[in-house]
Scaffold this motif. Structure first.
Motif, PDB file in Angstrom:
ATOM      1  N   GLU A 448      12.396 -20.326   7.631  1.00 30.54           N
ATOM      2  CA  GLU A 448      11.781 -21.597   8.009  1.00 30.54           C
ATOM      3  C   GLU A 448      10.797 -21.346   9.150  1.00 30.54           C
ATOM      4  OE1 GLU A 448      14.772 -24.445   8.855  1.00 30.54           O
ATOM      5  OE2 GLU A 448      15.735 -24.275   6.900  1.00 30.54           O
ATOM      6  N   PRO A 449       9.588 -20.933   8.841  1.00 29.25           N
ATOM      7  CA  PRO A 449       8.617 -20.602   9.892  1.00 29.25           C
ATOM      8  C   PRO A 449       8.160 -21.844  10.638  1.00 29.25           C
ATOM      9  CG  PRO A 449       7.564 -20.590   7.754  1.00 29.25           C
ATOM     10  CD  PRO A 449       9.019 -20.781   7.492  1.00 29.25           C
ATOM     11  N   PHE A 450       7.786 -21.644  11.876  1.00 27.72           N
ATOM     12  CA  PHE A 450       7.267 -22.745  12.693  1.00 27.72           C
ATOM     13  C   PHE A 450       5.757 -22.634  12.760  1.00 27.72           C
ATOM     14  CE2 PHE A 450       5.795 -24.721  16.572  1.00 27.72           C
ATOM     15  CZ  PHE A 450       6.511 -25.904  16.608  1.00 27.72           C
ATOM     16  N   LEU A 451       5.075 -23.722  12.422  1.00 29.22           N
ATOM     17  CA  LEU A 451       3.621 -23.765  12.547  1.00 29.22           C
ATOM     18  C   LEU A 451       3.248 -24.770  13.626  1.00 29.22           C
ATOM     19  CD1 LEU A 451       2.391 -23.704   8.836  1.00 29.22           C
ATOM     20  CD2 LEU A 451       2.882 -21.800  10.362  1.00 29.22           C
ATOM     21  N   TYR A 452       2.237 -24.427  14.406  1.00 23.00           N
ATOM     22  CA  TYR A 452       1.794 -25.287  15.498  1.00 23.00           C
ATOM     23  C   TYR A 452       0.848 -26.366  14.980  1.00 23.00           C
ATOM     24  CZ  TYR A 452       3.699 -21.641  18.509  1.00 23.00           C
ATOM     25  OH  TYR A 452       4.536 -20.749  19.114  1.00 23.00           O
ATOM     26  N   THR A 453       0.696 -27.416  15.757  1.00 21.89           N
ATOM     27  CA  THR A 453      -0.222 -28.498  15.387  1.00 21.89           C
ATOM     28  C   THR A 453      -1.642 -28.044  15.685  1.00 21.89           C
ATOM     29  OG1 THR A 453       1.527 -30.019  16.065  1.00 21.89           O
ATOM     30  CG2 THR A 453      -0.618 -30.977  15.596  1.00 21.89           C
ATOM     31  N   LYS A 454      -2.060 -27.078  14.931  1.00 32.16           N
ATOM     32  CA  LYS A 454      -3.394 -26.495  15.078  1.00 32.16           C
ATOM     33  C   LYS A 454      -3.989 -26.308  13.695  1.00 32.16           C
ATOM     34  CE  LYS A 454      -2.233 -23.906  19.296  1.00 32.16           C
ATOM     35  NZ  LYS A 454      -3.266 -24.455  20.200  1.00 32.16           N
ATOM     36  N   THR A 455      -5.156 -25.698  13.631  1.00 37.06           N
ATOM     37  CA  THR A 455      -5.770 -25.421  12.336  1.00 37.06           C
ATOM     38  C   THR A 455      -5.067 -24.247  11.670  1.00 37.06           C
ATOM     39  OG1 THR A 455      -7.369 -23.855  13.261  1.00 37.06           O
ATOM     40  CG2 THR A 455      -8.002 -26.194  13.211  1.00 37.06           C
ATOM     41  N   VAL A 456      -5.333 -24.087  10.380  1.00 37.95           N
ATOM     42  CA  VAL A 456      -4.772 -22.947   9.646  1.00 37.95           C
ATOM     43  C   VAL A 456      -5.244 -21.644  10.283  1.00 37.95           C
ATOM     44  CG1 VAL A 456      -4.689 -21.765   7.423  1.00 37.95           C
ATOM     45  CG2 VAL A 456      -4.674 -24.260   7.496  1.00 37.95           C
ATOM     46  N   TYR A 457      -6.517 -21.613  10.634  1.00 34.12           N
ATOM     47  CA  TYR A 457      -7.095 -20.419  11.260  1.00 34.12           C
ATOM     48  C   TYR A 457      -6.366 -20.068  12.557  1.00 34.12           C
ATOM     49  CZ  TYR A 457     -10.750 -17.275  13.051  1.00 34.12           C
ATOM     50  OH  TYR A 457     -11.422 -16.185  13.532  1.00 34.12           O
ATOM     51  N   GLU A 458      -6.141 -21.064  13.385  1.00 33.89           N
ATOM     52  CA  GLU A 458      -5.469 -20.831  14.675  1.00 33.89           C
ATOM     53  C   GLU A 458      -4.018 -20.421  14.482  1.00 33.89           C
ATOM     54  OE1 GLU A 458      -7.761 -23.851  17.749  1.00 33.89           O
ATOM     55  OE2 GLU A 458      -6.438 -24.699  16.213  1.00 33.89           O
ATOM     56  N   ASN A 459      -3.360 -20.980  13.474  1.00 38.83           N
ATOM     57  CA  ASN A 459      -1.964 -20.624  13.226  1.00 38.83           C
ATOM     58  C   ASN A 459      -1.823 -19.178  12.761  1.00 38.83           C
ATOM     59  OD1 ASN A 459       0.430 -22.643  13.333  1.00 38.83           O
ATOM     60  ND2 ASN A 459      -1.335 -23.898  12.748  1.00 38.83           N
ATOM     61  N   ILE A 460      -2.804 -18.688  12.001  1.00 36.81           N
ATOM     62  CA  ILE A 460      -2.758 -17.282  11.577  1.00 36.81           C
ATOM     63  C   ILE A 460      -3.121 -16.367  12.733  1.00 36.81           C
ATOM     64  CG2 ILE A 460      -3.785 -15.548  10.041  1.00 36.81           C
ATOM     65  CD1 ILE A 460      -4.169 -17.761   7.964  1.00 36.81           C
ATOM     66  N   GLY A 461      -4.139 -16.750  13.499  1.00 37.17           N
ATOM     67  CA  GLY A 461      -4.660 -15.868  14.546  1.00 37.17           C
ATOM     68  C   GLY A 461      -3.945 -15.961  15.874  1.00 37.17           C
ATOM     69  N   ILE A 462      -2.871 -16.741  15.945  1.00 36.04           N
ATOM     70  CA  ILE A 462      -2.239 -17.005  17.237  1.00 36.04           C
ATOM     71  C   ILE A 462      -1.572 -15.775  17.844  1.00 36.04           C
ATOM     72  CG2 ILE A 462       0.087 -17.674  16.457  1.00 36.04           C
ATOM     73  CD1 ILE A 462      -0.237 -20.116  18.373  1.00 36.04           C
ATOM     74  N   THR A 463      -1.234 -14.787  17.023  1.00 34.69           N
ATOM     75  CA  THR A 463      -0.545 -13.598  17.544  1.00 34.69           C
ATOM     76  C   THR A 463      -1.506 -12.534  18.062  1.00 34.69           C
ATOM     77  OG1 THR A 463      -0.459 -12.645  15.311  1.00 34.69           O
ATOM     78  CG2 THR A 463       1.448 -13.924  16.038  1.00 34.69           C
ATOM     79  N   SER A 464      -2.812 -12.716  17.832  1.00 36.20           N
ATOM     80  CA  SER A 464      -3.780 -11.714  18.284  1.00 36.20           C
ATOM     81  C   SER A 464      -5.086 -12.397  18.677  1.00 36.20           C
ATOM     82  CB  SER A 464      -4.038 -10.682  17.182  1.00 36.20           C
ATOM     83  OG  SER A 464      -5.030  -9.771  17.580  1.00 36.20           O
ATOM     84  N   LYS A 465      -5.405 -12.336  19.959  1.00 37.13           N
ATOM     85  CA  LYS A 465      -6.640 -12.955  20.446  1.00 37.13           C
ATOM     86  C   LYS A 465      -7.875 -12.188  19.991  1.00 37.13           C
ATOM     87  CE  LYS A 465      -4.428 -14.904  24.557  1.00 37.13           C
ATOM     88  NZ  LYS A 465      -4.386 -14.934  26.039  1.00 37.13           N
ATOM     89  N   GLU A 466      -7.672 -10.909  19.651  1.00 31.60           N
ATOM     90  CA  GLU A 466      -8.811 -10.070  19.265  1.00 31.60           C
ATOM     91  C   GLU A 466      -9.097 -10.109  17.767  1.00 31.60           C
ATOM     92  OE1 GLU A 466      -6.212  -8.807  21.088  1.00 31.60           O
ATOM     93  OE2 GLU A 466      -7.216  -9.096  23.012  1.00 31.60           O
ATOM     94  N   ALA A 467      -8.316 -10.871  17.005  1.00 28.99           N
ATOM     95  CA  ALA A 467      -8.472 -10.876  15.548  1.00 28.99           C
ATOM     96  C   ALA A 467      -9.838 -11.432  15.136  1.00 28.99           C
ATOM     97  CB  ALA A 467      -7.360 -11.698  14.917  1.00 28.99           C
TER      98      ALA A 467
END
Length: 617
Positions: A448-467
């Motif tokens: 049951e993954p947790f997604l933030y109230t952000k865009t799809v792009y931000e939810n994928i890229g949240i673990t790496s600022k350099e992505a």
């Protein structure tokens, strides 16, 4: 919250925490107290200005207790009306100076308040982030939110407002008594009778407020938690047609909270009524005694002196009346400070039993006689596990519900700690590996993954600022979510809603997989995180992972034969122990859980593989 504090009063714990905050911000607090004291002392001179004006107009010859240089300026004029004008101008200038003092006092109070809140909230939030996983699974989230918001604001009010006000009240009392003694010492004694009465009643009221407020805070946190859980699970409530039950449950807690608040308000009403009565009685007593002193020729008291005397009584009597509120609020703040301190005293997991090594992780894993049980039970969930995984291997873990499959992933990432035995990663006991480093090298995707109230792009890229954009789209393709995203109205800029509510279960899992794949890791764990996917999408993701992550060790926790069969090795758990280890072909020829599952799912699996092969042809 924690057992250590269940038997103690939060108010007692909070006193030490408040003292610590005073010490930490002592320079700012001293500046605030300085301006509060100056403001209070100068306020008591205003009635003396009035005494001077009345005395000048009536020519009663009263002794005026103003600084000599001010009296010299006022008395420089021969005409009494001019002296009154000078005095009026003096009052105006005096109030302008006092206004400047008030501005500086307010400015430094705000600086102190913002500094205190920023520091306290940051430290508390940081500490909560670093608390062990076991703490978060057993804590009340609504209560944590309350302690990070409401309780911090109450402590802020104590340090920035209540403490300066207490010093201000005592300054007014001392300065007013000084001024009244200069006018008439006997009347001063009568005028201050209310002070000890106010102190005693305020102390009793404070004790009651602290005790009652602690109960109210707990019930308020229960109410917040209930609201939070209901809002989070509103779909379940509506699907089960359970609104009336939830409303009734809320009503019970709401009534209990209101009942305790009513008790506190009832005592407060009685206390403030008593304060008002004692205040007016003090006025009346002062007037009666003053009249009798003059009538019996015990003392001479001019009109100006009497007016100044009554003004001075008013100067300190209302602040003294508010002492009960301030002390009561201080009682509340000590409770709130204790609730904050209770969290800060919890052991930081990165200090408690953390390793200091950062070895090169090649993906090899070995469990040696590993056993685990939760603290609230004597029964082991996992018992004497022994297995090893070679670098680059894909391992599937299967078993009945409750057999401990997900616990293995939590032990491997040190979200939970083994009771006995050891887990080796790249030949190093994970207890010796620094936790941040260990988790950085192990990718974990939950069911049951947790997604933030952000865009799809931000939810994928949240673990790496350099992505980069290309990398985010690349991992989205590997996790088979890219095509779905392209169909959204705003593609990658689509907001997913709170906790990803606008996405399906399978889409949320695939976004979480993409997020985990963003940084290459030597070990990947899928904790039943392919369960919401259809068999074809499941196969697509696993094939894509094989192509792009050839040297990555992959652990797949699943109940699906189609997911497990292609693994290099399948581990079958039964009641916390390993019942079988082998390949798919080996296990379907042995009696056991895996063979029984194959007998149920196998025909469907074979039909699906034939369908895939025919489509390829």
């Amino acid at each position: 919250m924690t057992k250590d504090y269940e038997s103690k009063s939060f108010a007692k714990i909070g006193v030490g925490f408040l003292v610590n905050q005073f010490i930490k911000f002592l320079p700012l607090i001293l500046i605030v107290l300085f301006f509060s004291i100056i403001d209070s002392v100068t306020y008591t001179y205003l009635p003396i200005f009035i005494q001077y004006i009345i005395s000048t107009l009536t020519n009663d010859g009263a002794d005026i207790n103003l600084p000599k240089f001010i009296l010299d300026i006022f008395n420089s004029a021969n005409d009494p009306y001019v002296r009154v004008v000078y005095a009026g101008i003096g009052i105006a200038l005096y109030q302008i100076i006092r206004g400047g003092i008030k501005v500086l006092s307010s400015l430094f109070r705000n600086i102190l308040g913002e500094s205190l809140v920023q520091n306290m909230r940051f430290n508390l939030y940081k500490h909560i982030q670093n608390l062990p996983y076991s703490y978060h699974t057993s804590s009340d989230k609504g209560e944590l939110i309350q302690r990070c918001t409401n309780d911090i604001d109450i402590v802020r009010n104590s340090v920035c407002n209540q403490l300066p006000e207490i010093f201000s009240i005592f300054s007014i009392i001392i300065s007013s008594i000084y001024q009244m003694t200069h006018i008439n010492s006997k009347l001063t004694l009568v005028s201050t009778l209310i002070i000890p009465i106010s102190f005693i009643s305020s102390f009793i009221y404070c004790k009651y407020v602290a005790k009652t407020f602690e109960v109210i805070e707990e019930k308020e946190s229960d109410l917040i938690s209930l609201i939070q859980n209901n809002v989070d699970n509103v779909r379940v409530v509506k699907a089960c047609n359970n609104e009336s039950y939830e409303i009734e449950k809320f009503n019970v807690k709401n009534l209990a909270y209101a009942k305790d608040n009513y008790k506190l308000n009832r005592v407060s009403a009685f206390y403030w009524g008593f304060c008002d009565f004692s205040t007016l009685a003090q006025y009346l007593l002062t007037c009666v005694v003053a009249i009798n002193l003059v009538k019996n020729n015990v003392a001479t008291l001019s009109i100006g002196s009497f007016a100044a005397m009554m003004s001075l009584v008013a100067t300190y009597i209302w602040p003294v009346r508010s002492l009960g509120r301030i002390i009561g609020d201080t009682g509340k703040s000590s409770v709130s400070a204790g609730r904050i301190k209770a969290i800060l005293n919890e052991q930081d997991e990165y200090i408690l039993d953390n390793g200091n090594k950062c070895p090169n992780i090649d993906g090899s894993i070995e469990f040696k006689n590993v056993s685990f049980k939760f603290n609230d039970t004597e029964e082991h969930l996992l018992t004497d596990l022994n297995f090893n995984i070679l670098p680059g291997e894909t391992i599937a873990i299967m078993g009945k519900t409750g057999s401990g499959k997900s616990t293995i992933s939590k032990l491997l990432t040190r979200l939970l700690e083994v009771n006995s035995g050891e887990i080796l990663v790249s030949g190093e006991n994970i207890k010796n590996i620094e936790k941040h480093y260990l988790r950085k090298n192990i990718g974990l995707v939950l069911q049951e993954p947790f997604l933030y109230t952000k865009t799809v792009y931000e939810n994928i890229g949240i673990t790496s600022k350099e992505a980069t954009d290309n990398r985010i789209k690349e991992v989205a393709k590997i996790s088979a979510i890219h095509n779905d995203i392209q169909l959204f109205d705003k593609a990658y800029d689509t907001l997913v809603g709170e906790k990803g509510v606008t996405l399906s279960g399978g889409q949320k899992q695939r976004v979480a997989i993409a997020r985990m794949l963003l940084e290459e890791k030597p070990i990947l764990i899928f904790d039943d995180s392919l369960s919401a996917l259809d068999t074809e999408t499941d196969l697509m993701i696993r094939e894509a992972l094989k192509e792009t992550n050839k040297n990555t060790t992959t652990i797949i926790i699943t109940q699906r034969i189609s997911t497990a069969r292609s693994a290099n090795k399948i581990i079958v758990l039964d009641k916390g122990t390993i019942s079988d280890i082998g390949t798919h072909d080996e296990l379907i020829n042995k009696d056991g859980f895996y063979k029984r599952l194959w007998d149920i799912q196998g025909s469907v699996e074979e039909e699906f593989l034939k369908l895939v092969e025919s489509e390829v042809e």
